[in-house]
Design an enzyme around this catalytic site. Structure first.
Site, mmCIF file in Angstrom:
data_model
loop_
_atom_site.group_PDB
_atom_site.id
_atom_site.type_symbol
_atom_site.label_atom_id
_atom_site.label_comp_id
_atom_site.label_asym_id
_atom_site.label_seq_id
_atom_site.Cartn_x
_atom_site.Cartn_y
_atom_site.Cartn_z
ATOM 1 N N TYR A 199 -2.289 -1.662 10.448
ATOM 2 C CA TYR A 199 -2.515 -1.469 8.731
ATOM 3 C C TYR A 199 -0.525 -1.768 8.386
ATOM 4 O O TYR A 199 -0.110 -1.846 7.486
ATOM 5 C CB TYR A 199 -3.675 -1.017 8.171
ATOM 6 C CG TYR A 199 -3.484 -0.985 7.008
ATOM 7 C CD1 TYR A 199 -4.287 -1.954 6.278
ATOM 8 C CD2 TYR A 199 -3.324 -0.468 5.837
ATOM 9 C CE1 TYR A 199 -4.547 -2.015 4.851
ATOM 10 C CE2 TYR A 199 -3.744 -0.376 4.143
ATOM 11 C CZ TYR A 199 -3.902 -0.930 4.211
ATOM 12 O OH TYR A 199 -4.208 -1.012 2.358
ATOM 13 N N SER B 183 0.937 -1.103 -0.152
ATOM 14 C CA SER B 183 -0.129 -0.388 -0.104
ATOM 15 C C SER B 183 1.042 1.172 0.272
ATOM 16 O O SER B 183 1.966 0.937 0.135
ATOM 17 C CB SER B 183 -0.705 0.163 1.308
ATOM 18 O OG SER B 183 -1.691 1.058 1.606
HETATM 19 P P1 NAD Z 1 -11.256 -6.180 -0.133
HETATM 20 O O1 NAD Z 1 -12.137 -6.374 1.473
HETATM 21 O O2 NAD Z 1 -11.761 -5.598 -1.831
HETATM 22 O O3 NAD Z 1 -11.095 -7.783 -0.306
HETATM 23 C C1 NAD Z 1 -10.373 -8.414 0.641
HETATM 24 C C2 NAD Z 1 -9.701 -9.315 -0.267
HETATM 25 O O4 NAD Z 1 -9.274 -10.152 0.949
HETATM 26 C C3 NAD Z 1 -11.702 -10.264 -0.007
HETATM 27 O O5 NAD Z 1 -11.198 -11.289 -1.306
HETATM 28 C C4 NAD Z 1 -11.486 -10.713 1.578
HETATM 29 O O6 NAD Z 1 -12.430 -11.817 1.328
HETATM 30 C C5 NAD Z 1 -10.491 -11.384 1.221
HETATM 31 N N1 NAD Z 1 -9.637 -11.167 3.038
HETATM 32 C C6 NAD Z 1 -9.978 -10.352 3.965
HETATM 33 N N2 NAD Z 1 -9.879 -11.253 5.343
HETATM 34 C C7 NAD Z 1 -9.282 -12.475 4.924
HETATM 35 C C8 NAD Z 1 -9.248 -13.792 5.764
HETATM 36 N N3 NAD Z 1 -8.692 -13.776 6.814
HETATM 37 N N4 NAD Z 1 -8.520 -15.175 4.624
HETATM 38 C C9 NAD Z 1 -8.993 -15.088 3.527
HETATM 39 N N5 NAD Z 1 -9.078 -13.757 2.218
HETATM 40 C C10 NAD Z 1 -9.338 -13.238 3.189
HETATM 41 O O7 NAD Z 1 -10.422 -5.392 -0.749
HETATM 42 P P2 NAD Z 1 -9.186 -4.526 -1.247
HETATM 43 O O8 NAD Z 1 -9.092 -2.995 -1.368
HETATM 44 O O9 NAD Z 1 -9.560 -5.285 -2.425
HETATM 45 O O10 NAD Z 1 -7.951 -4.819 -0.673
HETATM 46 C C11 NAD Z 1 -7.398 -5.998 -1.124
HETATM 47 C C12 NAD Z 1 -5.865 -5.619 -0.601
HETATM 48 O O11 NAD Z 1 -5.127 -4.300 -1.165
HETATM 49 C C13 NAD Z 1 -5.476 -5.312 0.683
HETATM 50 O O12 NAD Z 1 -3.568 -6.222 0.971
HETATM 51 C C14 NAD Z 1 -4.684 -3.905 1.080
HETATM 52 O O13 NAD Z 1 -4.887 -3.875 2.170
HETATM 53 C C15 NAD Z 1 -4.655 -3.509 -0.763
HETATM 54 N N6 NAD Z 1 -4.867 -2.392 -0.450
HETATM 55 C C16 NAD Z 1 -5.911 -1.569 -0.840
HETATM 56 C C17 NAD Z 1 -5.776 -0.453 -0.579
HETATM 57 C C18 NAD Z 1 -7.015 0.667 -1.276
HETATM 58 O O14 NAD Z 1 -7.332 1.383 -1.364
HETATM 59 N N7 NAD Z 1 -8.467 -0.433 -1.680
HETATM 60 C C19 NAD Z 1 -5.064 0.372 -0.885
HETATM 61 C C20 NAD Z 1 -3.411 0.327 -1.126
HETATM 62 C C21 NAD Z 1 -3.518 -1.432 -0.693
#
Ligand code: NAD
Length: 260
Positions: free
Chosen positions: A155, A142
Site C-alpha cells: 500500500y 493517502s
Molecule cells: P472502500 O473500501 O470503502 O472503497 C473502495 C472502493 O474501491 C469501492 O467502491 C470498491 O468496490 C472499489 N474497488 C476495490 N477494488 C476494486 C477493483 N479491483 N476494481 C474496481 N473497483 C474496486 O475504501 P475507501 O476507504 O473509501 O478508500 C478509497 C480510497 O481512499 C483508496 O484508494 C484508499 O487507499 C484511499 N484512502 C483511504 C483512507 C481511509 O482511511 N479510509 C485513507 C487514505 C486513503
C-alpha cells in the site's frame, strides 16, 4: 459550477469515492460510477444520484485489477457521456502483513489497483483533456503516500508511487489547462478502515470502540476521522477556478498526522 462537465470516479460504490461522486454531482457534473457491490444496490445508488442532482449518472463495473481496467472505465465514459473532464482515481485496497510474509498475490493486487490503474486511467483521459484545454485529475493517494507505517508495504509503495505519478503528469500537462493533484487522507471511517479496526479488536480481544480510539490517538492528533464529505469538498475545490494554478501537489487531510 460543474454543469456540462463529466467526471469519472473509480471505486465510487462505497466510502470516499461515493462521497466525491456525490459532491461532484451536487455541483452539476455528470458522473461515471465504478466499483464492486450488489447490482441492485448500485442501480438504486445510480438512479438516486440522477434524481437528487438532476445529472446523468452511468455505471461501469470494470475490475481495476485487470490490465487497462482504468482505461476501460475512461473509454466507456467517453463513449456514453461524451467526454471525461474530471478523473478521480480513487479505487484502492489494503493488505496488512509484515514484509517477510507478505502474500505475493496481495502485493500484485494492491499495486495493480492502487497504482497501475491510476496510470491507465490518466493515459486514457489526458489526450481528450488536453485537446479541450481543460481537465482535472485528482488522485486519492493517502497519508501513506507521504510517510510510512509498519506492515503496509504494498500500500505504501503504491501510494508513494501515486504521489510521484501525480507530479510527473502535472509537469507534462502544465501548459495545457489540465491540473493533476493528489489528496492524502489520514483515517477515514470507511469499510477499508473498519476492517482494520475489526482485525485489531479481534487480535487484542478489545472492543471495536477501543481499537478505533487507539488507532486515532496513535496517528491523528485531532482524534477525529476525516469525513467523506470533507474529501468531496476538497475535490470540488480542486475543480474550481480558484484551484486552476494548483498542480502537482499532494494535499494532506489527516488531522495533523504528518506534522508530528
Ligand atoms: P472502500 O473500501 O470503502 O472503497 C473502495 C472502493 O474501491 C469501492 O467502491 C470498491 O468496490 C472499489 N474497488 C476495490 N477494488 C476494486 C477493483 N479491483 N476494481 C474496481 N473497483 C474496486 O475504501 P475507501 O476507504 O473509501 O478508500 C478509497 C480510497 O481512499 C483508496 O484508494 C484508499 O487507499 C484511499 N484512502 C483511504 C483512507 C481511509 O482511511 N479510509 C485513507 C487514505 C486513503
Amino acid at each position: 459550477m460543474l454543469k456540462g462537465k463529466t467526471a469519472v470516479v473509480t471505486g465510487s460504490t462505497s466510502g470516499i469515492g461515493l462521497g466525491i461522486a456525490r459532491a461532484l454531482a451536487g455541483q452539476g457534473a455528470d458522473v461515471m460510477l465504478n466499483g464492486f457491490g450488489d447490482a441492485a444496490e448500485i442501480e438504486s445508488l445510480r438512479v438516486g444520484l440522477e434524481r437528487e442532482f438532476g445529472v446523468r449518472v452511468r455505471y461501469n463495473g470494470a475490475d481495476l485489477a485487470l490490465s487497462d481496467g482504468g482505461g476501460a472505465v475512461v473509454r466507456d465514459a467517453q463513449a456514453r457521456l461524451g467526454a471525461v473532464d474530471i478523473l478521480v482515481n480513487n479505487a484502492g485496497i489494503q493488505h496488512v502483513s509484515p514484509v517477510e510474509g507478505f502474500p505475493l498475490d496481495r502485493w500484485d493486487a494492491v499495486i495493480a489497483i492502487n497504482l497501475t490503474a491510476v496510470f491507465h486511467g490518466i493515459r486514457a483521459a489526458l489526450p481528450g483533456m488536453k485537446a479541450r484545454g481543460w481537465g482535472r485529475i485528482v488522485n486519492i493517494a493517502s497519508v501513506h503516500g507521504l510517510v510510512a507505517s509498519v506492515n503496509k508495504a504494498a500500500y505504501i509503495a503504491a501510494k508513494h508511487g501515486v504521489v510521484g505519478l501525480t507530479k510527473t503528469v502535472a509537469l507534462e500537462a502544465a501548459e495545457s489547462g489540465v491540473t493533476c493533484n493528489a489528496i492524502c487522507p489520514g483515517w477515514v471511517l470507511t469499510p477499508l478502515v473498519q476492517a482494520q479496526i475489526d482485525a485489531r479488536a479481534a487480535e487484542r480481544d478489545i472492543p471495536a470502540a477501543q481499537a478505533r480510539a487507539e488507532m486515532l490517538s496513535e496517528k491523528q492528533p485531532t482524534k477525529a476521522f476525516t469525513t467523506t464529505e470533507q474529501l468531496g469538498g476538497l475535490a470540488v475545490f480542486l475543480c474550481s477556478p480558484a484551484a486552476a494554478n494548483i498542480t502537482g501537489t499532494s494535499l494532506p487531510v489527516e488531522g495533523g498526522w504528518t506534522a508530528q
